[in-house]
Motif scaffolding. Sequence first.
Motif, PDB file in Angstrom:
ATOM      1  N   GLY A   1     -10.811 -21.116  -9.131  1.00  0.00           N
ATOM      2  CA  GLY A   1     -10.517 -21.153  -7.259  1.00  0.00           C
ATOM      3  C   GLY A   1     -11.540 -20.019  -6.891  1.00  0.00           C
ATOM      4  O   GLY A   1     -10.977 -20.170  -6.048  1.00  0.00           O
ATOM      5  N   GLY A   2     -12.388 -19.700  -7.897  1.00  0.00           N
ATOM      6  CA  GLY A   2     -13.624 -19.372  -6.914  1.00  0.00           C
ATOM      7  C   GLY A   2     -14.293 -20.578  -5.798  1.00  0.00           C
ATOM      8  O   GLY A   2     -15.010 -19.617  -4.835  1.00  0.00           O
ATOM      9  N   LEU A   3     -14.011 -21.761  -6.074  1.00  0.00           N
ATOM     10  CA  LEU A   3     -14.615 -22.119  -4.570  1.00  0.00           C
ATOM     11  C   LEU A   3     -13.978 -22.710  -3.915  1.00  0.00           C
ATOM     12  O   LEU A   3     -14.198 -23.592  -3.038  1.00  0.00           O
ATOM     13  CB  LEU A   3     -15.131 -23.330  -5.249  1.00  0.00           C
ATOM     14  N   ASP A   4     -12.614 -22.478  -3.702  1.00  0.00           N
ATOM     15  CA  ASP A   4     -11.380 -23.099  -3.470  1.00  0.00           C
ATOM     16  C   ASP A   4     -11.462 -24.071  -1.443  1.00  0.00           C
ATOM     17  O   ASP A   4     -10.896 -24.042  -1.496  1.00  0.00           O
ATOM     18  CB  ASP A   4     -10.144 -22.426  -3.500  1.00  0.00           C
ATOM     19  N   LEU A   5     -12.654 -22.487  -0.980  1.00  0.00           N
ATOM     20  CA  LEU A   5     -12.679 -22.101   0.721  1.00  0.00           C
ATOM     21  C   LEU A   5     -13.944 -23.704   0.463  1.00  0.00           C
ATOM     22  O   LEU A   5     -13.756 -23.813   2.024  1.00  0.00           O
ATOM     23  CB  LEU A   5     -12.998 -21.160   1.448  1.00  0.00           C
ATOM     24  N   LEU A   6     -14.726 -24.512  -0.080  1.00  0.00           N
ATOM     25  CA  LEU A   6     -15.492 -24.871  -0.399  1.00  0.00           C
ATOM     26  C   LEU A   6     -14.993 -26.515  -0.512  1.00  0.00           C
ATOM     27  O   LEU A   6     -15.867 -27.144  -0.116  1.00  0.00           O
ATOM     28  CB  LEU A   6     -16.681 -24.394  -0.680  1.00  0.00           C
ATOM     29  N   MET A   7     -14.113 -26.520  -1.884  1.00  0.00           N
ATOM     30  CA  MET A   7     -14.471 -27.830  -2.052  1.00  0.00           C
ATOM     31  C   MET A   7     -12.408 -28.547  -1.894  1.00  0.00           C
ATOM     32  O   MET A   7     -11.728 -27.354  -2.893  1.00  0.00           O
ATOM     33  CB  MET A   7     -15.195 -28.022  -3.478  1.00  0.00           C
ATOM     34  N   ASN A   8     -11.781 -29.378  -1.920  1.00  0.00           N
ATOM     35  CA  ASN A   8     -10.781 -30.257  -3.022  1.00  0.00           C
ATOM     36  C   ASN A   8     -11.115 -30.417  -4.514  1.00  0.00           C
ATOM     37  O   ASN A   8     -11.675 -30.496  -4.939  1.00  0.00           O
ATOM     38  CB  ASN A   8     -10.628 -31.235  -1.871  1.00  0.00           C
ATOM     39  N   VAL A   9      -9.155 -29.516  -5.214  1.00  0.00           N
ATOM     40  CA  VAL A   9      -9.739 -30.133  -6.401  1.00  0.00           C
ATOM     41  C   VAL A   9      -7.982 -30.157  -6.329  1.00  0.00           C
ATOM     42  O   VAL A   9      -7.474 -29.705  -6.021  1.00  0.00           O
ATOM     43  CB  VAL A   9      -9.545 -28.645  -6.922  1.00  0.00           C
ATOM     44  N   ASP A  10      -8.310 -31.179  -7.118  1.00  0.00           N
ATOM     45  CA  ASP A  10      -6.750 -31.557  -7.877  1.00  0.00           C
ATOM     46  C   ASP A  10      -6.239 -31.335  -9.697  1.00  0.00           C
ATOM     47  O   ASP A  10      -6.923 -31.274 -10.399  1.00  0.00           O
ATOM     48  CB  ASP A  10      -6.729 -32.451  -7.920  1.00  0.00           C
ATOM     49  N   PHE A  11      -6.076 -31.673 -10.085  1.00  0.00           N
ATOM     50  CA  PHE A  11      -4.645 -30.859 -11.022  1.00  0.00           C
ATOM     51  C   PHE A  11      -3.899 -32.006 -11.715  1.00  0.00           C
ATOM     52  O   PHE A  11      -3.362 -32.881 -11.049  1.00  0.00           O
ATOM     53  CB  PHE A  11      -3.888 -30.288 -11.377  1.00  0.00           C
ATOM     54  N   PRO A  12      -3.946 -32.203 -13.218  1.00  0.00           N
ATOM     55  CA  PRO A  12      -5.377 -31.497 -14.340  1.00  0.00           C
ATOM     56  C   PRO A  12      -5.888 -31.777 -13.743  1.00  0.00           C
ATOM     57  O   PRO A  12      -6.539 -32.801 -13.613  1.00  0.00           O
ATOM     58  CB  PRO A  12      -4.681 -32.151 -15.548  1.00  0.00           C
ATOM     59  N   LEU A  13      -7.022 -31.006 -14.074  1.00  0.00           N
ATOM     60  CA  LEU A  13      -8.818 -30.593 -13.630  1.00  0.00           C
ATOM     61  C   LEU A  13      -9.548 -30.870 -15.003  1.00  0.00           C
ATOM     62  O   LEU A  13      -9.213 -30.300 -15.872  1.00  0.00           O
ATOM     63  CB  LEU A  13      -8.918 -29.367 -13.149  1.00  0.00           C
ATOM     64  N   ILE A  14     -10.180 -31.666 -14.797  1.00  0.00           N
ATOM     65  CA  ILE A  14     -11.169 -31.833 -16.080  1.00  0.00           C
ATOM     66  C   ILE A  14     -13.138 -31.465 -15.593  1.00  0.00           C
ATOM     67  O   ILE A  14     -13.714 -32.049 -14.423  1.00  0.00           O
ATOM     68  CB  ILE A  14     -11.770 -33.577 -16.818  1.00  0.00           C
ATOM     69  N   SER A  15     -13.332 -30.009 -15.993  1.00  0.00           N
ATOM     70  CA  SER A  15     -14.376 -29.633 -15.469  1.00  0.00           C
ATOM     71  C   SER A  15     -15.445 -30.577 -16.318  1.00  0.00           C
ATOM     72  O   SER A  15     -15.436 -31.134 -16.634  1.00  0.00           O
ATOM     73  CB  SER A  15     -14.442 -28.227 -16.449  1.00  0.00           C
ATOM     74  N   GLY A  16     -16.791 -29.688 -16.268  1.00  0.00           N
ATOM     75  CA  GLY A  16     -18.293 -30.291 -15.509  1.00  0.00           C
ATOM     76  C   GLY A  16     -18.590 -31.452 -15.426  1.00  0.00           C
ATOM     77  O   GLY A  16     -18.723 -32.310 -15.424  1.00  0.00           O
ATOM     78  N   TRP A  17     -19.757 -30.761 -14.547  1.00  0.00           N
ATOM     79  CA  TRP A  17     -21.072 -31.329 -14.009  1.00  0.00           C
ATOM     80  C   TRP A  17     -22.068 -32.021 -14.603  1.00  0.00           C
ATOM     81  O   TRP A  17     -22.947 -32.759 -13.793  1.00  0.00           O
ATOM     82  CB  TRP A  17     -21.048 -30.824 -12.521  1.00  0.00           C
ATOM     83  N   ASP A  18     -22.503 -31.774 -15.158  1.00  0.00           N
ATOM     84  CA  ASP A  18     -23.493 -32.220 -16.087  1.00  0.00           C
ATOM     85  C   ASP A  18     -23.258 -32.586 -17.219  1.00  0.00           C
ATOM     86  O   ASP A  18     -22.132 -32.797 -18.435  1.00  0.00           O
ATOM     87  CB  ASP A  18     -24.653 -31.320 -16.524  1.00  0.00           C
ATOM     88  N   VAL A  19     -23.517 -34.415 -17.558  1.00  0.00           N
ATOM     89  CA  VAL A  19     -23.199 -35.142 -18.267  1.00  0.00           C
ATOM     90  C   VAL A  19     -24.305 -35.761 -19.233  1.00  0.00           C
ATOM     91  O   VAL A  19     -25.301 -35.874 -18.043  1.00  0.00           O
ATOM     92  CB  VAL A  19     -22.242 -36.143 -18.059  1.00  0.00           C
ATOM     93  N   ALA A  20     -24.513 -36.183 -20.205  1.00  0.00           N
ATOM     94  CA  ALA A  20     -25.488 -37.311 -21.147  1.00  0.00           C
ATOM     95  C   ALA A  20     -24.499 -38.167 -21.745  1.00  0.00           C
ATOM     96  O   ALA A  20     -23.578 -38.113 -22.037  1.00  0.00           O
ATOM     97  CB  ALA A  20     -26.189 -36.262 -21.591  1.00  0.00           C
ATOM     98  N   GLY A  21     -24.898 -39.614 -22.210  1.00  0.00           N
ATOM     99  CA  GLY A  21     -24.154 -40.250 -22.898  1.00  0.00           C
ATOM    100  C   GLY A  21     -24.562 -41.961 -22.696  1.00  0.00           C
ATOM    101  O   GLY A  21     -25.341 -42.167 -21.797  1.00  0.00           O
ATOM    102  N   VAL A  22     -23.760 -42.755 -23.212  1.00  0.00           N
ATOM    103  CA  VAL A  22     -23.513 -43.751 -23.038  1.00  0.00           C
ATOM    104  C   VAL A  22     -23.302 -45.240 -22.227  1.00  0.00           C
ATOM    105  O   VAL A  22     -22.292 -44.784 -22.226  1.00  0.00           O
ATOM    106  CB  VAL A  22     -23.416 -45.075 -24.538  1.00  0.00           C
TER     107      VAL A  22
END
Length: 307
Positions: A49-70
């Motif tokens: 909840g540390g960014l609750d004042l800055l960003m809208n968050v919906d649940f269920p939440l899948i975390s992770g902003w860094d990705v590598a894939g195909v």
Amino acid sequence: MKAMVLNEYGGPEQLRMAEVPDPKYGPSEVRIRVKAAGVNPVDWKLATGGLDLLMNVDFPLISGWDVAGVVEAVGADSPEFAVGDEVFGYLRKDWVQFGAYAELATANVRMLAHKPAALSWEQAAGVPLAGLTAHRAIELSGLREGETVLIHAAAGGVGSLGTQIALARGAKVIGTAGIGNHDYLSQLGATPIEYGEGVIDRVRGVAPDGVDVVLDFVGGGVIAQSAELVTDRSRLLSIADHTVDQVGGRVVWVRPDAAGLTELAELAASGKFAVHVSETFPLERAADAWRASQSGHTRGKIVLTVS
């Protein structure tokens, strides 16, 4: 698909493996078969909840902003990529819910670049947030060839990448770190000095006339101490200390940047940019990865392997 989810705000103990619907992708998006996902402190800070004042968050939440894939599927208006392309990217969306801790993830084309062959999946997944943060800080500082930059926390996830970017631009780097990381920084090409009390005197010992730029990647008041080292205080930048403006500097925020990622990919392809992955965990051990990140003593990056 399988994904690591949180059903409410909480710490590592709240993470659960679950079956969730495959994500939809819009016209300007692609769907990615995830190979690896980077772990960053913002992942667990957001989850508590540390960014609750800055960003809208919906649940269920899948975390992770860094990705590598195909790339598995391409939207109707996404000519930059094709099915089968190997990509990496920074998946920070304006509305947070579907991240990279999953078998599949979606991304707008502005968030992605083609993965360089020089980087493994794990290394590529460790680049986006940290690499783009360092890249943006250096861009905003106006660092030029021949100048000297002081990087606080130079051996960390952001600092180690920033050190390499600065060196690739022909700058001289003085990096603060614990004694145990001095050999690592020396191998990168930086001049290491020990952080802590007396750090400014130690910087003066190797740069008697001060430095041109200060990049603070750790916080804790080091930016105020460093103000006396620069002539132009607008070249004091911090990602961790919001009081930097009080001494004439500025806060740096990272944002998705396909061009920046492409530049980092080109540096990697030329052998001027590498990623130190300190630990890898399988997706089902994401909680352990968060605990390792929370320890605050990681050199380089922590990464989840997905497929």
